[in-house]
Design a protein around this motif. Structure first.
Motif, PDB file in Angstrom:
ATOM      1  N   LEU A 164      42.147  -6.544  28.394  1.00  0.00           N
ATOM      2  CA  LEU A 164      41.981  -6.122  27.003  1.00  0.00           C
ATOM      3  C   LEU A 164      41.136  -4.861  26.881  1.00  0.00           C
ATOM      4  N   TRP A 165      40.013  -4.808  27.593  1.00  0.00           N
ATOM      5  CA  TRP A 165      39.160  -3.618  27.492  1.00  0.00           C
ATOM      6  C   TRP A 165      39.849  -2.394  28.086  1.00  0.00           C
ATOM      7  N   THR A 166      40.596  -2.587  29.181  1.00  0.00           N
ATOM      8  CA  THR A 166      41.314  -1.452  29.772  1.00  0.00           C
ATOM      9  C   THR A 166      42.362  -0.921  28.795  1.00  0.00           C
ATOM     10  N   GLY A 167      43.139  -1.820  28.186  1.00  0.00           N
ATOM     11  CA  GLY A 167      44.139  -1.390  27.217  1.00  0.00           C
ATOM     12  C   GLY A 167      43.524  -0.710  26.013  1.00  0.00           C
ATOM     13  N   LEU A 168      42.411  -1.248  25.533  1.00  0.00           N
ATOM     14  CA  LEU A 168      41.741  -0.663  24.369  1.00  0.00           C
ATOM     15  C   LEU A 168      41.238   0.749  24.666  1.00  0.00           C
ATOM     16  N   PHE A 169      40.568   0.921  25.794  1.00  0.00           N
ATOM     17  CA  PHE A 169      40.031   2.241  26.132  1.00  0.00           C
ATOM     18  C   PHE A 169      41.151   3.238  26.436  1.00  0.00           C
ATOM     19  N   ALA A 170      42.201   2.800  27.120  1.00  0.00           N
ATOM     20  CA  ALA A 170      43.315   3.703  27.432  1.00  0.00           C
ATOM     21  C   ALA A 170      44.026   4.147  26.157  1.00  0.00           C
ATOM     22  N   ALA A 171      44.224   3.220  25.235  1.00  0.00           N
ATOM     23  CA  ALA A 171      44.848   3.588  23.958  1.00  0.00           C
ATOM     24  C   ALA A 171      43.971   4.570  23.200  1.00  0.00           C
ATOM     25  N   GLY A 172      42.677   4.349  23.229  1.00  0.00           N
ATOM     26  CA  GLY A 172      41.760   5.275  22.566  1.00  0.00           C
ATOM     27  C   GLY A 172      41.801   6.659  23.193  1.00  0.00           C
ATOM     28  N   ALA A 173      41.904   6.721  24.531  1.00  0.00           N
ATOM     29  CA  ALA A 173      41.968   8.016  25.215  1.00  0.00           C
ATOM     30  C   ALA A 173      43.241   8.774  24.845  1.00  0.00           C
ATOM     31  N   MET A 174      44.382   8.065  24.792  1.00  0.00           N
ATOM     32  CA  MET A 174      45.635   8.737  24.430  1.00  0.00           C
ATOM     33  C   MET A 174      45.598   9.217  22.980  1.00  0.00           C
ATOM     34  N   TRP A 175      45.012   8.419  22.118  1.00  0.00           N
ATOM     35  CA  TRP A 175      44.872   8.823  20.706  1.00  0.00           C
ATOM     36  C   TRP A 175      44.039  10.097  20.587  1.00  0.00           C
ATOM     37  N   ARG A 176      42.912  10.133  21.301  1.00  0.00           N
ATOM     38  CA  ARG A 176      42.056  11.304  21.231  1.00  0.00           C
ATOM     39  C   ARG A 176      42.699  12.515  21.896  1.00  0.00           C
ATOM     40  N   PHE A 177      43.494  12.294  22.966  1.00  0.00           N
ATOM     41  CA  PHE A 177      44.188  13.412  23.612  1.00  0.00           C
ATOM     42  C   PHE A 177      45.173  14.048  22.644  1.00  0.00           C
ATOM     43  N   ARG A 178      45.973  13.220  21.948  1.00  0.00           N
ATOM     44  CA  ARG A 178      46.938  13.756  20.985  1.00  0.00           C
ATOM     45  C   ARG A 178      46.213  14.511  19.864  1.00  0.00           C
ATOM     46  N   ARG A 179      45.152  13.924  19.372  1.00  0.00           N
ATOM     47  CA  ARG A 179      44.389  14.554  18.291  1.00  0.00           C
ATOM     48  C   ARG A 179      43.752  15.854  18.752  1.00  0.00           C
ATOM     49  N   ASP A 180      43.276  15.876  19.981  1.00  0.00           N
ATOM     50  CA  ASP A 180      42.592  17.053  20.502  1.00  0.00           C
ATOM     51  C   ASP A 180      43.557  18.210  20.712  1.00  0.00           C
ATOM     52  N   THR A 181      44.732  17.920  21.281  1.00  0.00           N
ATOM     53  CA  THR A 181      45.683  18.994  21.557  1.00  0.00           C
ATOM     54  C   THR A 181      46.448  19.409  20.312  1.00  0.00           C
ATOM     55  N   VAL A 195      39.298  -2.312  42.181  1.00  0.00           N
ATOM     56  CA  VAL A 195      40.428  -2.390  41.244  1.00  0.00           C
ATOM     57  C   VAL A 195      39.955  -2.700  39.821  1.00  0.00           C
ATOM     58  N   SER A 196      39.010  -3.605  39.687  1.00  0.00           N
ATOM     59  CA  SER A 196      38.551  -3.995  38.350  1.00  0.00           C
ATOM     60  C   SER A 196      37.845  -2.862  37.627  1.00  0.00           C
ATOM     61  N   ALA A 197      37.341  -1.893  38.391  1.00  0.00           N
ATOM     62  CA  ALA A 197      36.648  -0.766  37.765  1.00  0.00           C
ATOM     63  C   ALA A 197      37.594   0.148  37.008  1.00  0.00           C
ATOM     64  N   LEU A 198      38.887  -0.178  37.022  1.00  0.00           N
ATOM     65  CA  LEU A 198      39.856   0.597  36.249  1.00  0.00           C
ATOM     66  C   LEU A 198      39.471   0.648  34.773  1.00  0.00           C
ATOM     67  N   VAL A 199      38.881  -0.430  34.296  1.00  0.00           N
ATOM     68  CA  VAL A 199      38.486  -0.449  32.884  1.00  0.00           C
ATOM     69  C   VAL A 199      37.502   0.676  32.576  1.00  0.00           C
TER      70      VAL A 199
END
Length: 258
Positions: A238-255, A154-158
């Motif tokens: 905190l690290w999971t939220g930070l990385f997930a937010a970064g992924a969504m930001w890059r997804f929007r920018r990419d598409t 479960v912790s590997a979600l980050v």
């Protein structure tokens, strides 16, 4: 005369069992990544966790072999979940982002699907390492076996979020060549390969701010029964939220630019 075409938005933004099944089949086609994440952690465990001079020494409510087994299971889950998320780099190069731009798939749903897939593949090395550890001298109570295994997974979600974020940032041809060594460095820095009390005060303090620290501390807690869980939980969240937010930001920018 032009006619407006209404685009129906799927339930949950496109987070469906069909989408998860499609992404899982795409991931399993990459045999090299699957074998790499399943084979390496058990090999490391057999090398570092079964030495006859220390394998029977106590560690928490178990022995040193169990301690190393949990650490290597966490490492395997990290490799698997990171590689699962980082596959997006190859998909971008193949034009998959352009295909998604034509669908009503929402960024949050896409990130959620990717993280679910990464977590599914991340369970495999945990099960494999624990199975080998059971026949190689790892000893701890039954509750600790269950707790350590579940928390390692479960912790590997980050790192599922980390892999997805890096998949959008790095070029496809060498994404795992860069992330593999980086994960090894983070594992040392975060106290996964070496106990924190052996890192010294300075490195021990730095370790608590790395994304590996929380995962290792939480996964080993049912075995060690020591340490403060609050900083470890905060670290993972905190690290999971930070990385997930970064992924969504890059997804929007990419598409948005295809």
């Amino acid at each position: 005369m032009t006619t407006a075409i209404e685009r129906r938005r799927p339930a949950l933004g496109g987070f469906t069992p069909g989408m998860i099944g499609l992404e899982l089949r795409r991931l399993l086609r990459n045999k090299r990544t699957v074998v790499f994440t399943v084979v390496m952690p058990p090999v490391f465990f057999l090398i570092f966790g079964t030495g006859s001079e220390y394998k029977t020494e106590p560690a928490g409510v178990g022995n040193v072999t169990a301690y190393v087994m949990v650490s290597m299971a966490v490492y395997g889950a990290m490799l698997a979940t990171t590689s699962g998320g980082a596959m997006v780099a190859i998909e971008r190069a193949a034009g998959w982002s352009r295909q998604l731009r034509l669908t009503p798939l929402r960024p949050l749903a896409y990130v959620a699907v990717k993280m679910v897939i990464a977590m599914l593949i991340g369970a495999v090395p945990v099960v494999v390492v624990f199975a080998i550890g059971a026949f190689s001298g790892a000893e701890m109570p039954a509750a600790a076996w269950l707790g350590c295994g579940l928390l390692a997974w479960v912790s590997a979600l980050v790192f599922a979020a980390f892999g997805l974020f890096m998949g959008y940032l790095l070029p496809s041809e060498n994404v795992m060549q860069l992330l593999g060594p980086l994960l090894a460095v983070l594992s040392f820095a975060g106290g996964l390969f070496v106990p924190l009390d052996q890192l010294g005060d300075v490195f021990g303090t730095i370790a608590k701010f790395t994304p590996v620290y929380g995962v290792g501390e939480l996964a080993r807690y049912p075995l060690t029964r020591s340490g403060d869980l609050v900083p470890a939980i905060v670290n993972v969240v905190l690290w999971t939220g930070l990385f997930a937010a970064g992924a969504m930001w890059r997804f929007r920018r990419d598409t948005a630019r295809v």
